[in-house]
Scaffold this active site. Structure first.
Site, PDB file in Angstrom:
ATOM      1  N   LEU A 247      22.973 -26.648 -14.125  1.00  7.97           N
ATOM      2  CA  LEU A 247      23.373 -27.594 -15.161  1.00  7.97           C
ATOM      3  C   LEU A 247      24.879 -27.830 -15.154  1.00  7.97           C
ATOM      4  O   LEU A 247      25.672 -26.889 -15.277  1.00  7.97           O
ATOM      5  CB  LEU A 247      22.928 -27.077 -16.534  1.00  7.97           C
ATOM      6  CG  LEU A 247      23.234 -27.983 -17.728  1.00  7.97           C
ATOM      7  CD1 LEU A 247      22.510 -29.322 -17.591  1.00  7.97           C
ATOM      8  CD2 LEU A 247      22.856 -27.298 -19.036  1.00  7.97           C
ATOM      9  N   ASP A 248      25.269 -29.106 -15.010  1.00  4.74           N
ATOM     10  CA  ASP A 248      26.668 -29.531 -15.053  1.00  4.74           C
ATOM     11  C   ASP A 248      27.541 -28.809 -14.029  1.00  4.74           C
ATOM     12  O   ASP A 248      28.734 -28.603 -14.251  1.00  4.74           O
ATOM     13  CB  ASP A 248      27.250 -29.333 -16.461  1.00  4.74           C
ATOM     14  CG  ASP A 248      26.608 -30.248 -17.487  1.00  4.74           C
ATOM     15  OD1 ASP A 248      26.174 -31.346 -17.101  1.00  4.74           O
ATOM     16  OD2 ASP A 248      26.537 -29.865 -18.668  1.00  4.74           O
ATOM     17  N   GLU A 249      26.959 -28.432 -12.906  1.00  5.76           N
ATOM     18  CA  GLU A 249      27.719 -27.742 -11.863  1.00  5.76           C
ATOM     19  C   GLU A 249      27.692 -28.513 -10.544  1.00  5.76           C
ATOM     20  O   GLU A 249      28.122 -27.998  -9.519  1.00  5.76           O
ATOM     21  CB  GLU A 249      27.147 -26.337 -11.635  1.00  5.76           C
ATOM     22  CG  GLU A 249      27.248 -25.411 -12.844  1.00  5.76           C
ATOM     23  CD  GLU A 249      28.679 -25.013 -13.172  1.00  5.76           C
ATOM     24  OE1 GLU A 249      29.552 -25.126 -12.272  1.00  5.76           O
ATOM     25  OE2 GLU A 249      28.943 -24.630 -14.318  1.00  5.76           O
TER      26      GLU A 249
END
Length: 304
Positions: A247-249
């Protein structure tokens, strides 16, 4: 490595005659490989021998990773196709162990996903209608009905696809069906406030872009601008990145920043943040559609 310049004096025929009075067709080549001598020479010789003219060339020699990334835009005989060029280029690519692709002027077909916040969607629609997005918005999918009128007024199909814990997997299955049915090249999460499953992220790897409301990582979770106000931030930022199962990486494509001060309350910070989000996302989408973004492990090389 030095790009070989073409001396126009070596040809006595106008380009229109060289191409048999046919309008030149435009292509883009992107490639990445281990850095070594002869790569650019191989590319330019390949294009020259087929009557192509290089219109734009950018390359990045990454000395730390010992890799070369290259984007070359060129034009020439309309009898060629990306598939045909790829087939003829394979022997050169094999010699240098290249990861490469050819593209023509066919516009990327885009599926935009949105929830209740419509600023990024509105900006994308505006740029698309103005011809500056360099991709075609084919469909908008949302888990809310909020923006149906705006989307349909722009002449784009709108599909309401509600998501609950019980229907999440079915909704994601339907999304992948739409991607297949509509021949979608790129999925854009324009403030779509649902976490995609790991399986869906893997299915869309390299062809899904998300916008995040800050520089990553930072102010995760609910009410990010209230968190920013409480911390007295002096900069508001946004990050456009590829979607991954982490997530969001995902690999970052673009980041936008706007300076603020103590006088900005949560509402003002949110307004400024929305501007940053719209700018970062539209640039990322446009650069992806123009084949200017090359994935490099967990990061990107962007030839702006």
């Amino acid at each position: 490595m030095t790009l070989m310049a073409t001396d126009s004096s070596t040809s006595t025929l106008p380009q229109s005659e060289v191409l048999g009075q046919e309008q030149a067709k435009k292509f883009v080549l992107t490639l990445s490989c281990v850095e070594r001598a002869g790569i650019v020479h191989g590319v330019t010789t390949f294009l020259f021998e087929r009557g192509f003219n290089i219109e734009e060339h950018q390359q990045f020699d990454d000395g730390l990773r010992e890799t070369l990334h290259l984007r070359t835009a060129f034009s020439g005989p309309s009898t060629y196709t990306p598939d045909g060029l790829e087939e003829e280029f394979r022997s050169i690519a094999a010699r240098f162990d290249m990861k490469f692709s050819f593209h023509d002027e066919t516009k990327q077909r885009i599926l935009v996903m949105v929830s209740k916040f419509g600023h990024c969607l509105n900006d994308l629609l505006f740029r698309w209608r103005g011809g500056s997005l360099h991709g075609d918005i084919a469909l908008v999918v949302s888990n809310h009905e909020t923006h149906r009128a705006m989307v349909e007024a722009a002449g784009v199909p709108f599909i309401y696809l509600p998501v609950t814990p019980a229907t999440k997997l079915d909704a994601e299955r339907r999304l992948l069906e739409l991607v297949e049915e509509q021949k979608i090249d790129l999925v854009v999460l324009a403030r779509y406030m649902q976490v995609l499953s790991d399986d869906l992220c893997r299915s869309l790897e390299g062809r899904a872009i998300n916008i995040h409301h800050s520089f990553l990582p930072g102010f995760k979770g609910a009410r990010p601008y209230h968190q920013a106000y409480d911390r007295g931030v002096k900069l508001v930022g946004a990050t456009a990145h590829y979607v991954t199962a982490e997530l969001d990486e995902g690999p970052i494509i673009e980041q936008e920043v706007i300076r603020v001060d103590h006088s900005y309350g949560p509402t003002a910070l949110s307004t400024v943040g929305q501007d940053a989000e719209a700018l970062a996302l539209s640039r990322a989408v446009r650069w992806h559609c123009e084949h200017r973004v090359l994935l490099d492990r967990n990061s990107t090389v962007v030839f702006r």
